[in-house]
Design a protein around this motif. Structure first.
Motif, short mmCIF file in Angstrom:
data_model
loop_
_atom_site.label_atom_id
_atom_site.label_comp_id
_atom_site.label_asym_id
_atom_site.label_seq_id
_atom_site.Cartn_x
_atom_site.Cartn_y
_atom_site.Cartn_z
N GLU A 106 -16.19 45.23 44.56
CA GLU A 106 -16.99 43.96 43.94
C GLU A 106 -17.26 44.06 42.63
N GLY A 107 -17.96 42.73 42.11
CA GLY A 107 -17.94 42.97 40.41
C GLY A 107 -19.20 43.25 40.74
N GLU A 162 -10.61 45.47 48.35
CA GLU A 162 -11.71 44.51 48.12
C GLU A 162 -12.62 45.49 46.58
N ASP A 165 -21.93 40.30 38.97
CA ASP A 165 -22.36 39.00 39.76
C ASP A 165 -21.81 39.07 41.25
N LYS A 166 -21.23 40.45 41.18
CA LYS A 166 -21.99 41.03 43.02
C LYS A 166 -20.42 40.09 43.64
N ASN A 167 -18.93 39.26 43.91
CA ASN A 167 -18.16 38.77 43.83
C ASN A 167 -17.25 39.77 44.20
N LYS A 168 -17.18 39.19 45.35
CA LYS A 168 -15.85 40.20 46.06
C LYS A 168 -14.94 39.46 46.56
N ILE A 169 -13.46 40.10 46.12
CA ILE A 169 -12.19 39.58 45.97
C ILE A 169 -11.02 40.97 46.64
N ASN A 170 -10.20 40.50 46.66
CA ASN A 170 -9.56 41.18 47.58
C ASN A 170 -7.85 41.39 47.10
#
Length: 156
Positions: free
Chosen positions: A4-5, A2, A8-13
């Motif tokens: 985290e940007g 996981e 922008d604080k967006n989370k992606i797997n």
């Protein structure tokens, strides 16, 4: 994994293969002094170069809880991210772990017999409230742990 940007604080797997390569970005911390707030924007100055920057209040690593302890002239640690696309830009800031505050007023307790340390509410010059030992008076300078918002000791 996981991820985290930072911006922008967006989370992606994301899944990586053994042959994948990653770009390493540079994060650098610098000390800036808090000048004033204007709406949701803080104005900061580098005390060595006198460069001024603006940062959103939402960039504070401690959130609103830490922001309530912010005081004029306080030194903050600003993290800068350098990328090939955007260059060098401030990303986050954090308050110091401990800071010296002046006590504006205290709420005296009614005379009660108590065992151990007795605490009372103090209002600091920045408007924040916290519990302090009974010997602290208005006008005293005290050291406060900003993360826990607890009294540490008197400043001598």
């Amino acid at each position: 994994m996981e991820l985290e940007g930072i911006l922008d604080k967006n989370k992606i797997n994301e899944r990586f293969k053994s042959g994948d390569s990653l770009e390493i970005l540079n994060m650098q911390d610098e000390i800036f002094q808090y000048l004033y707030a204007e709406g949701n924007t803080l104005h900061l100055v580098n005390t060595e170069t006198f460069d001024q920057i603006e940062m959103a209040k939402s960039a504070c690593e401690g959130g609103d809880e830490s922001l309530s302890m912010l005081e004029d002239g306080m030194n903050l640690t600003v993290s800068f991210l350098t990328t090939p696309e955007t260059g060098r830009q401030p990303v986050t800031f954090k308050l110091p772990q401990n800071h010296i505050f002046s006590v504006e007023s205290v709420v005296e307790r009614a005379g009660q017999a108590a065992k151990g340390t007795v605490y009372k509410t103090a209002v600091l010059t920045n408007g924040a409230k916290l519990q302090v030992p009974e010997f602290v008076r208005a006008g005293d300078r005290i050291v406060v742990d900003i993360d826990t918002r607890k009294y540490v000791r008197r400043d001598l």
